[in-house]
Design a protein around this motif. Structure first.
Motif, PDB file in Angstrom:
ATOM      1  N   HIS A   1       0.222  12.366   2.172  1.00  9.29           N
ATOM      2  CA  HIS A   1      -0.110  11.006   2.281  1.00  9.29           C
ATOM      3  C   HIS A   1       0.499   9.835   2.505  1.00  9.29           C
ATOM      4  N   LEU A   2       1.854   9.825   3.223  1.00  5.44           N
ATOM      5  CA  LEU A   2       2.616   8.732   3.764  1.00  5.44           C
ATOM      6  C   LEU A   2       2.179   8.781   5.600  1.00  5.44           C
ATOM      7  N   ILE A   3       1.734   9.976   5.760  1.00  7.32           N
ATOM      8  CA  ILE A   3       1.149  10.723   7.097  1.00  7.32           C
ATOM      9  C   ILE A   3       0.112   9.882   7.423  1.00  7.32           C
TER      10      ILE A   3
ATOM     11  N   PRO B   1       2.879   1.874  11.473  1.00 10.03           N
ATOM     12  CA  PRO B   1       4.754   1.803  11.881  1.00 10.03           C
ATOM     13  C   PRO B   1       5.186   3.082  10.444  1.00 10.03           C
ATOM     14  N   ASP B   2       5.952   3.236  11.524  1.00 10.13           N
ATOM     15  CA  ASP B   2       6.724   3.986  10.330  1.00 10.13           C
ATOM     16  C   ASP B   2       7.565   3.144   9.793  1.00 10.13           C
ATOM     17  N   GLN B   3       7.587   4.228   8.422  1.00 15.40           N
ATOM     18  CA  GLN B   3       8.144   3.353   7.052  1.00 15.40           C
ATOM     19  C   GLN B   3       9.662   2.717   6.990  1.00 15.40           C
ATOM     20  N   GLY B   4      10.008   3.160   8.065  1.00 12.94           N
ATOM     21  CA  GLY B   4      11.848   3.239   7.940  1.00 12.94           C
ATOM     22  C   GLY B   4      12.332   3.263   6.504  1.00 12.94           C
TER      23      GLY B   4
ATOM     24  N   ILE C   1       1.095  -0.766  -0.191  1.00 12.84           N
ATOM     25  CA  ILE C   1      -0.002   0.099   0.118  1.00 12.84           C
ATOM     26  C   ILE C   1       1.241   1.561   0.137  1.00 12.84           C
ATOM     27  N   LEU C   2       1.648   1.572   1.106  1.00 14.51           N
ATOM     28  CA  LEU C   2       3.021   2.650   1.244  1.00 14.51           C
ATOM     29  C   LEU C   2       3.499   2.790  -0.622  1.00 14.51           C
ATOM     30  N   ALA C   3       4.460   1.675  -1.080  1.00 13.82           N
ATOM     31  CA  ALA C   3       5.183   1.926  -1.945  1.00 13.82           C
ATOM     32  C   ALA C   3       3.537   1.887  -3.208  1.00 13.82           C
ATOM     33  N   LEU C   4       2.233   1.709  -3.231  1.00 10.88           N
ATOM     34  CA  LEU C   4       1.665   1.848  -4.258  1.00 10.88           C
ATOM     35  C   LEU C   4       0.991   4.221  -4.358  1.00 10.88           C
TER      36      LEU C   4
ATOM     37  N   GLY D   1       5.068   5.702  -5.254  1.00 11.39           N
ATOM     38  CA  GLY D   1       4.534   5.694  -6.507  1.00 11.39           C
ATOM     39  C   GLY D   1       4.075   6.942  -7.565  1.00 11.39           C
ATOM     40  N   LEU D   2       2.700   6.589  -6.975  1.00  8.70           N
ATOM     41  CA  LEU D   2       1.842   8.080  -7.318  1.00  8.70           C
ATOM     42  C   LEU D   2       1.495   9.105  -6.947  1.00  8.70           C
ATOM     43  N   THR D   3       1.976   9.453  -5.714  1.00 10.59           N
ATOM     44  CA  THR D   3       1.881  11.024  -4.973  1.00 10.59           C
ATOM     45  C   THR D   3       2.985  11.529  -5.529  1.00 10.59           C
ATOM     46  N   GLU D   4       4.377  10.912  -6.116  1.00  9.79           N
ATOM     47  CA  GLU D   4       5.746  11.309  -6.224  1.00  9.79           C
ATOM     48  C   GLU D   4       5.728  12.552  -6.770  1.00  9.79           C
ATOM     49  N   PHE D   5       4.649  11.642  -8.085  1.00  8.52           N
ATOM     50  CA  PHE D   5       4.977  13.156  -9.425  1.00  8.52           C
ATOM     51  C   PHE D   5       3.935  14.123  -9.295  1.00  8.52           C
TER      52      PHE D   5
END
Length: 265
Positions: free
Chosen positions: A26-28, A37-40, A8-11, A14-18
């Motif tokens: 979004h990651l918060i 937990p924090d993604q690390g 989920i976090l990788a998707l 990837g979608l929000t980076e650009f």
């Protein structure tokens, strides 16, 4: 990290980076809303390499032309449009690099709060809307000069503040300087290559200092973020001239309001 969290976090990354909507905002949300937990560090490395791979593959012909003509111009002392653009990208990268080295510790310590992210998400969302509405939207990449490239680079340095959105602030600056939407977006994406590459290298050095490196998690995060980032770039460039920046500005306002509600609600 659990397998489901990585996917989920990788998707999301990837979608929000650009897109001009802030990946950090979004990651918060999963962390604040779902208690994840924090993604690390391993995840940060993975998504950086995924995003870098996606933008290089998508713009592979342009990247090759930039490298060939940029370096060739130094030898021949004759610069094509691609050679000139290559060095404008280098110039635009310098401010973010210098600010990152000087203030990285301060930013990570004092500016990663949900309140800061909410404020920047809303504030720079409104600025994006203003730039899209009132910008001339006439100039192309071929008309970009060193002064405007440097101005966009200075704007990119602001993206070190979480919630600003690197792509969002650079597109905003491009629009304010009179660039067409698609040209502002293309320059923003090409500018991301050296910035993401430098960031990925620094994170990798940190990762190598760990005793146990979760290479499986890194590979999965890299592949998923790369695929989603590639699709994001493709469809964004396909539709941006028609839809404009208003949907993204509105989305940022709603996201900022949601973050404020989570903080003080």
């Amino acid at each position: 990290m659990e397998f489901f969290h990585i996917v989920i976090l990788a998707l999301i990354q990837g979608l929000t980076e650009f897109l001009p909507i802030s990946s950090s905002a979004h990651l918060i949300l999963p962390k604040e809303v779902l208690g994840w937990p924090d993604q690390g560090l391993a995840f940060d490395v993975a998504v950086h390499f995924g995003s870098l791979t996606a933008v290089i593959i998508y713009f592979r012909s342009e990247v090759w032309a930039l490298l060939r003509d940029g370096l060739g111009g130094l030898v021949n002392n004759r610069f094509t449009d691609d050679g000139r653009l290559a060095w404008l990208i280098v110039l635009a990268t310098i401010p973010a690099g210098l600010v990152g080295l000087a203030f990285k510790g301060f930013i990570e310590t004092h500016l990663r709060s949900a309140a800061v992210i909410a404020a920047t998400t809303i504030g720079f969302g409104l600025l994006l809307w203003w730039a899209d509405v009132f910008g001339r939207r006439q100039e192309t990449l071929a008309q970009l000069n060193w002064k405007k490239a440097l101005a966009i680079g200075l704007a990119q340095a602001l993206a070190l503040i979480p919630g600003t959105s690197r792509s969002g602030i650079t597109m905003t600056a491009g629009l304010m300087l009179g660039m067409k939407r698609e040209d502002a977006a293309r320059f923003s994406f090409l500018m991301s290559i050296p910035v993401i590459a430098l960031s990925a290298m620094l994170l990798t050095f940190d990762l190598l200092s760990l005793e146990a490196v979760p290479w499986g998690d890194i590979l999965l995060g890299t592949v998923l973020s790369g695929i989603s980032a590639y699709l994001c770039i493709h469809f964004f460039l396909q539709f941006i001239s028609r839809i404009g920046m208003a949907p993204f500005a509105i989305y940022r306002l709603l996201l900022g309001a949601a973050l404020i509600w989570m903080i003080w609600g």
